[in-house]
Design a protein around this motif. Structure first.
Motif, PDB file in Angstrom:
ATOM      1  N   VAL A  86    -105.101  13.123   5.077  1.00  0.00           N
ATOM      2  CA  VAL A  86    -105.306  13.806   3.804  1.00  0.00           C
ATOM      3  C   VAL A  86    -106.784  14.138   3.672  1.00  0.00           C
ATOM      4  O   VAL A  86    -107.637  13.250   3.757  1.00  0.00           O
ATOM      5  CB  VAL A  86    -104.855  12.923   2.619  1.00  0.00           C
ATOM      6  CG1 VAL A  86    -105.116  13.650   1.299  1.00  0.00           C
ATOM      7  CG2 VAL A  86    -103.380  12.570   2.748  1.00  0.00           C
ATOM      8  N   LYS A  87    -107.078  15.414   3.466  1.00  0.00           N
ATOM      9  CA  LYS A  87    -108.475  15.832   3.338  1.00  0.00           C
ATOM     10  C   LYS A  87    -109.064  15.314   2.032  1.00  0.00           C
ATOM     11  O   LYS A  87    -108.443  15.407   0.977  1.00  0.00           O
ATOM     12  CB  LYS A  87    -108.578  17.351   3.394  1.00  0.00           C
ATOM     13  CG  LYS A  87    -108.262  17.952   4.752  1.00  0.00           C
ATOM     14  CD  LYS A  87    -108.475  19.454   4.752  1.00  0.00           C
ATOM     15  CE  LYS A  87    -108.188  20.046   6.127  1.00  0.00           C
ATOM     16  NZ  LYS A  87    -108.401  21.520   6.141  1.00  0.00           N
ATOM     17  N   GLY A  88    -110.279  14.776   2.154  1.00  0.00           N
ATOM     18  CA  GLY A  88    -110.968  14.282   0.980  1.00  0.00           C
ATOM     19  C   GLY A  88    -111.939  15.291   0.420  1.00  0.00           C
ATOM     20  O   GLY A  88    -112.182  16.360   1.021  1.00  0.00           O
ATOM     21  N   LEU A  89    -112.504  14.978  -0.720  1.00  0.00           N
ATOM     22  CA  LEU A  89    -113.451  15.887  -1.368  1.00  0.00           C
ATOM     23  C   LEU A  89    -114.719  16.065  -0.557  1.00  0.00           C
ATOM     24  O   LEU A  89    -115.463  17.028  -0.783  1.00  0.00           O
ATOM     25  CB  LEU A  89    -113.787  15.364  -2.769  1.00  0.00           C
ATOM     26  CG  LEU A  89    -112.600  15.358  -3.748  1.00  0.00           C
ATOM     27  CD1 LEU A  89    -112.932  14.531  -4.976  1.00  0.00           C
ATOM     28  CD2 LEU A  89    -112.236  16.785  -4.144  1.00  0.00           C
ATOM     29  N   ASP A  90    -114.972  15.146   0.399  1.00  0.00           N
ATOM     30  CA  ASP A  90    -116.154  15.288   1.250  1.00  0.00           C
ATOM     31  C   ASP A  90    -116.064  16.502   2.158  1.00  0.00           C
ATOM     32  O   ASP A  90    -117.063  16.929   2.740  1.00  0.00           O
ATOM     33  CB  ASP A  90    -116.360  14.024   2.094  1.00  0.00           C
ATOM     34  CG  ASP A  90    -115.161  13.715   2.976  1.00  0.00           C
ATOM     35  OD1 ASP A  90    -114.037  14.145   2.632  1.00  0.00           O
ATOM     36  OD2 ASP A  90    -115.345  13.035   4.009  1.00  0.00           O
ATOM     37  N   GLN A  91    -114.864  17.087   2.291  1.00  0.00           N
ATOM     38  CA  GLN A  91    -114.673  18.270   3.129  1.00  0.00           C
ATOM     39  C   GLN A  91    -114.933  19.579   2.384  1.00  0.00           C
ATOM     40  O   GLN A  91    -114.932  20.644   2.995  1.00  0.00           O
ATOM     41  CB  GLN A  91    -113.241  18.289   3.669  1.00  0.00           C
ATOM     42  CG  GLN A  91    -112.878  17.087   4.525  1.00  0.00           C
ATOM     43  CD  GLN A  91    -113.643  17.067   5.831  1.00  0.00           C
ATOM     44  OE1 GLN A  91    -113.731  18.080   6.537  1.00  0.00           O
ATOM     45  NE2 GLN A  91    -114.233  15.921   6.157  1.00  0.00           N
ATOM     46  N   GLU A 130    -108.918  10.655   4.946  1.00  0.00           N
ATOM     47  CA  GLU A 130    -108.366   9.434   5.522  1.00  0.00           C
ATOM     48  C   GLU A 130    -106.902   9.618   5.905  1.00  0.00           C
ATOM     49  O   GLU A 130    -106.213  10.502   5.403  1.00  0.00           O
ATOM     50  CB  GLU A 130    -108.490   8.266   4.540  1.00  0.00           C
ATOM     51  CG  GLU A 130    -107.774   8.465   3.218  1.00  0.00           C
ATOM     52  CD  GLU A 130    -107.941   7.258   2.286  1.00  0.00           C
ATOM     53  OE1 GLU A 130    -107.617   6.132   2.730  1.00  0.00           O
ATOM     54  OE2 GLU A 130    -108.413   7.453   1.156  1.00  0.00           O
ATOM     55  N   LYS A 131    -106.455   8.768   6.811  1.00  0.00           N
ATOM     56  CA  LYS A 131    -105.056   8.741   7.215  1.00  0.00           C
ATOM     57  C   LYS A 131    -104.363   7.584   6.488  1.00  0.00           C
ATOM     58  O   LYS A 131    -104.959   6.550   6.253  1.00  0.00           O
ATOM     59  CB  LYS A 131    -104.939   8.571   8.726  1.00  0.00           C
ATOM     60  CG  LYS A 131    -105.483   9.747   9.534  1.00  0.00           C
ATOM     61  CD  LYS A 131    -105.284   9.522  11.020  1.00  0.00           C
ATOM     62  CE  LYS A 131    -105.800  10.720  11.807  1.00  0.00           C
ATOM     63  NZ  LYS A 131    -105.618  10.517  13.278  1.00  0.00           N
ATOM     64  N   GLY A 132    -103.102   7.798   6.167  1.00  0.00           N
ATOM     65  CA  GLY A 132    -102.372   6.764   5.435  1.00  0.00           C
ATOM     66  C   GLY A 132    -102.949   6.512   4.063  1.00  0.00           C
ATOM     67  O   GLY A 132    -103.072   5.362   3.623  1.00  0.00           O
ATOM     68  N   ALA A 133    -103.295   7.589   3.353  1.00  0.00           N
ATOM     69  CA  ALA A 133    -103.937   7.458   2.038  1.00  0.00           C
ATOM     70  C   ALA A 133    -102.967   6.873   1.018  1.00  0.00           C
ATOM     71  O   ALA A 133    -101.785   7.235   0.983  1.00  0.00           O
ATOM     72  CB  ALA A 133    -104.440   8.814   1.559  1.00  0.00           C
ATOM     73  N   PRO A 134    -103.453   5.971   0.151  1.00  0.00           N
ATOM     74  CA  PRO A 134    -102.574   5.375  -0.871  1.00  0.00           C
ATOM     75  C   PRO A 134    -102.382   6.316  -2.056  1.00  0.00           C
ATOM     76  O   PRO A 134    -103.222   7.169  -2.337  1.00  0.00           O
ATOM     77  CB  PRO A 134    -103.344   4.127  -1.295  1.00  0.00           C
ATOM     78  CG  PRO A 134    -104.787   4.506  -1.104  1.00  0.00           C
ATOM     79  CD  PRO A 134    -104.806   5.387   0.116  1.00  0.00           C
ATOM     80  N   LEU A 135    -101.267   6.144  -2.736  1.00  0.00           N
ATOM     81  CA  LEU A 135    -101.017   6.872  -3.976  1.00  0.00           C
ATOM     82  C   LEU A 135    -101.522   6.010  -5.127  1.00  0.00           C
ATOM     83  O   LEU A 135    -101.007   4.914  -5.362  1.00  0.00           O
ATOM     84  CB  LEU A 135     -99.525   7.146  -4.143  1.00  0.00           C
ATOM     85  CG  LEU A 135     -99.107   7.869  -5.437  1.00  0.00           C
ATOM     86  CD1 LEU A 135     -99.649   9.280  -5.454  1.00  0.00           C
ATOM     87  CD2 LEU A 135     -97.587   7.873  -5.572  1.00  0.00           C
TER      88      LEU A 135
END
Length: 439
Positions: A301-306, A261-266
């Motif tokens: 930010v790359k997610g675990l789905d990648q 996702e883009k603009g991922a929250p912390l």
């Protein structure tokens, strides 16, 4: 995961956890000893040499336990992880050998002079010996971290017939994560030693030992803690960015990002759910994760789905947050302690107790940082090259379980003895405030 693999991983985790406690102190405390000795050489103020002789005893104790616990580490590679040595022995063997021949012998040799030759050698040579002890400890850390960093970001090799062969030792030593990991660890060691110094000094202060050396130790510990805390947030950000570039799956697990996702929250808090591949009870700061990991508010930010293979999310996620929140607590306490000292020229009972409680906070941050690193590398022992399961021993689980139990018993006794010895020395010093060299 079969029982042998699980027990081998737990046993290695126990060994590395116990061992790292002591180099973390000696890496920072060695340089504090250099500072104490140089201050005495310049000012001839007795408080600095009293500080030196008190803390050099604790350094020696730390060094001894670091050696004792470190001996078991290479043996484990043979007994529990033969696949690692079989494949990567051409890298690990020389690095471990040079750590002993260069760093350990340098540190051990001059430590003898530091401890037993204060009145037998010139003052400048004793100071030089103290410097070489600190340098030897740092060199040891550098060499070991070069191997750890190579296992996480391997380069400078080729695999022939299932065996790793080095093509460039410079590339092996200076792998992409090496400089960030080394700086991160050295500052962590400084923080650990600073809070140990401040905490033990506060403990003596609470026992009505208000001598000049105690107050100087307290001030040095608090000011060093503040400086290291500020540096750690800068270096930690650099280290995290480097990890996001070379190990995006590790950072995705540390931040519990299931989908790209883009603009991922912390996320400040969440409960990762691997079954639904989502998080429960999320509390986060919008876009902050993207800013930290990509340096852009809307960065992707790359997610675990990648990643078909990635570490277990919950252990990495929570260990990372404990490390960060411990670092935040250190920063807040060191700022408050500095403010109190500057305003009152002394500590207060409340803040003295706070620093006593924070004495070993550096251990918490160091351990959770190592857990994040080691668990974040899974399922590989050498990232992208050798899986942990392929490196583990085929010995029956009963044998591993029995040695694991022996390690637990031994380490509990040693740790209790170490803590008792430190506080015994502190109580004795508070009663007499006369610390003398061993010779």
């Amino acid at each position: 995961m079969d029982d042998t693999l699980l027990l081998s991983r737990l046993q290695f985790a126990l060994n590395i956890s116990f061992h790292i406690l002591f180099p973390t102190i000696s890496l920072g405390l060695g340089w504090l000893l250099v500072f104490f000795k140089m201050r005495y050489s310049r000012t001839k103020d007795e408080k600095w040499i009293k500080l030196y002789f008190f803390w050099v005893k604790i350094f020696a104790l730390t060094f001894a336990l670091g050696v004792a616990s470190g001996i078991t580490m290479p043996f484990q590679f043979s007994t529990n992880w033969p696949g690692f040595l079989e494949m990567a022995g051409n890298v690990a063997g020389p690095i471990l050998a040079y750590e002993v021949l260069l760093a350990f012998f340098l540190e051990g040799t001059f430590l003898g002079i530091v401890l037993f030759a204060y009145k037998k050698v010139p003052a400048w040579f004793h100071t030089l010996s103290t410097f070489l002890v600190a340098f030897g400890a740092t060199l040891s850390g550098f060499i070991i971290l070069s191997l750890v960093s190579w296992m996480i970001t391997p380069q400078g090799f080729e695999v022939r017939d299932g065996i790793v062969h080095v093509t460039s030792w410079y590339d092996v030593i200076m792998s992409p994560s090496m400089i960030y990991r080394f700086l991160h660890m050295m500052i962590a060691a400084g923080l650990t030693s600073a809070f140990l110094l401040a905490g033990i000094s506060a403990y003596r202060w609470l026992r009505s030992d208000r001598a000049p050396d105690v107050m100087s130790g307290l001030r040095t510990g608090i000011y060093t803690a503040l400086a290291c805390s500020l540096m750690q947030w800068v270096v930690g950000d650099m280290h995290g960015y480097n990890t996001s570039q070379h190990q995006p799956q590790t950072m995705a697990a540390a931040e519990a990002i299931w989908k790209t996702e883009k603009g991922a929250p912390l996320l400040l808090f969440a409960i990762p759910d691997p079954e639904t591949k989502s998080n429960k009870f999320e509390i986060g700061i919008p876009k902050m994760c993207s800013l930290l990991m990509t340096h852009h508010l809307n960065g992707e930010v790359k997610g675990l789905d990648q990643f078909p293979e990635h570490p277990s999310v919950a252990p990495v996620f929570f260990s990372f947050r404990i490390m960060v929140f411990t670092g935040l607590a250190m920063l807040v306490v060191s700022i408050a302690g500095t403010w109190v000292l500057k305003r009152r020229k002394d500590i207060t009972p409340f803040w003295a107790k706070v620093f006593v409680w924070m004495t070993f906070s550096g251990w918490v941050g160091t351990l959770t940082g190592w857990y994040t690193t080691e668990m974040g590398r899974q399922p590989y022992i050498i990232h992208g090259v050798l899986k942990t399961a392929d490196a583990a021993t085929k010995t029956g689980s009963g044998m591993v379980a029995s040695t694991f139990a022996c390690y637990i018993a031994g380490y509990v006794i040693l740790l209790a003895a170490f803590l008792y010895a430190i506080y015994y020395l502190a109580r004795k010093a508070a009663q007499t405030n006369t610390i003398q060299p061993l010779d």
